[in-house]
Design a protein around this motif. Structure first.
Motif, mmCIF file in Angstrom:
data_model
loop_
_atom_site.group_PDB
_atom_site.id
_atom_site.type_symbol
_atom_site.label_atom_id
_atom_site.label_comp_id
_atom_site.label_asym_id
_atom_site.label_seq_id
_atom_site.Cartn_x
_atom_site.Cartn_y
_atom_site.Cartn_z
ATOM 1 N N ILE A 19 -1.571 8.632 -4.257
ATOM 2 C CA ILE A 19 -2.876 8.438 -3.627
ATOM 3 C C ILE A 19 -2.786 8.885 -2.169
ATOM 4 O O ILE A 19 -1.864 8.483 -1.454
ATOM 5 C CB ILE A 19 -3.293 6.951 -3.673
ATOM 6 C CG1 ILE A 19 -3.393 6.469 -5.115
ATOM 7 C CG2 ILE A 19 -4.603 6.726 -2.935
ATOM 8 C CD1 ILE A 19 -3.572 4.967 -5.232
ATOM 9 N N LEU A 57 -3.212 8.693 1.663
ATOM 10 C CA LEU A 57 -3.287 7.533 2.539
ATOM 11 C C LEU A 57 -3.604 7.955 3.966
ATOM 12 O O LEU A 57 -3.315 9.065 4.380
ATOM 13 C CB LEU A 57 -1.944 6.793 2.543
ATOM 14 C CG LEU A 57 -1.415 6.280 1.217
ATOM 15 C CD1 LEU A 57 0.004 5.754 1.394
ATOM 16 C CD2 LEU A 57 -2.325 5.197 0.667
ATOM 17 N N THR A 87 -4.208 2.589 5.088
ATOM 18 C CA THR A 87 -5.432 2.386 4.321
ATOM 19 C C THR A 87 -5.560 3.521 3.303
ATOM 20 O O THR A 87 -5.039 4.608 3.496
ATOM 21 C CB THR A 87 -6.691 2.386 5.218
ATOM 22 O OG1 THR A 87 -6.758 3.601 5.941
ATOM 23 C CG2 THR A 87 -6.670 1.212 6.180
ATOM 24 N N ASN A 88 -6.246 3.206 2.219
ATOM 25 C CA ASN A 88 -6.583 4.227 1.218
ATOM 26 C C ASN A 88 -7.867 4.899 1.653
ATOM 27 O O ASN A 88 -8.589 4.402 2.521
ATOM 28 C CB ASN A 88 -6.769 3.608 -0.163
ATOM 29 C CG ASN A 88 -5.512 2.892 -0.633
ATOM 30 O OD1 ASN A 88 -4.452 3.023 -0.056
ATOM 31 N ND2 ASN A 88 -5.659 2.111 -1.677
ATOM 32 N N ASN A 89 -8.196 6.010 1.018
ATOM 33 C CA ASN A 89 -9.441 6.708 1.374
ATOM 34 C C ASN A 89 -10.622 5.835 1.244
ATOM 35 O O ASN A 89 -11.045 5.110 0.640
ATOM 36 C CB ASN A 89 -9.629 7.954 0.529
ATOM 37 C CG ASN A 89 -8.624 9.021 0.967
ATOM 38 O OD1 ASN A 89 -8.035 8.930 2.030
ATOM 39 N ND2 ASN A 89 -8.460 10.017 0.150
ATOM 40 N N ARG A 146 0.825 -1.215 0.000
ATOM 41 C CA ARG A 146 0.000 0.000 0.000
ATOM 42 C C ARG A 146 0.857 1.261 0.000
ATOM 43 O O ARG A 146 0.502 2.268 -0.604
ATOM 44 C CB ARG A 146 -0.938 0.001 1.200
ATOM 45 C CG ARG A 146 -2.031 -1.015 1.047
ATOM 46 C CD ARG A 146 -3.045 -0.898 2.114
ATOM 47 N NE ARG A 146 -4.083 -1.899 1.877
ATOM 48 C CZ ARG A 146 -5.124 -2.056 2.634
ATOM 49 N NH1 ARG A 146 -5.296 -1.279 3.686
ATOM 50 N NH2 ARG A 146 -6.018 -2.982 2.365
ATOM 51 N N GLY A 197 0.622 3.875 -2.992
ATOM 52 C CA GLY A 197 0.316 5.270 -2.701
ATOM 53 C C GLY A 197 1.386 6.216 -3.196
ATOM 54 O O GLY A 197 1.101 7.303 -3.704
#
Length: 106
Positions: free
Chosen positions: A57, A59, A104-106, A48, A52
């Motif tokens: 992205i 995070l 974690t991602n959004n 992840r 990201g």
């Protein structure tokens, strides 16, 4: 009657210092041990993190600092230093790999 000035308040000064000690002891009691992550959890964090970083992205990074869980929300990873084993975030802060306990991602 003669006023003793500040001398009359000196016994209460000892209470102030003991109050600080009690606050320190209570804050130390609230600290927790750092969780031990499995190889699978470490691999997932690494995947992840790289995703990201490459795709820029935002995070949510959960990390362990001074006996407590902390979280950085919606941060973009600007750089990953394998030599120093840390990441640089867009808010000009950095985290070491061994501090990170979840991403974690959004």
């Amino acid at each position: 009657m003669k006023d003793r000035g500040i001398i009359k308040w000196q016994p209460f000064d000892s209470l102030t210092s003991s109050k600080n000690m009690v606050q320190h002891i209570l804050s130390e009691k609230e600290k927790i041990n750092k969780p031990v992550l499995s190889e699978e959890q470490l691999r997932e964090i690494q995947e992840r993190l790289w995703e990201g970083f490459h795709n820029q992205i935002p995070l949510h990074i959960t990390y362990f600092f001074k006996g407590k869980y902390q979280m950085k929300k919606n941060v973009i990873v600007l750089n990953i230093s394998l030599r120093d084993k840390k990441i640089l975030l867009e808010d000009s802060s950095s985290l070491y790999f061994d501090q990170i306990i979840g991403i974690t991602n959004n």
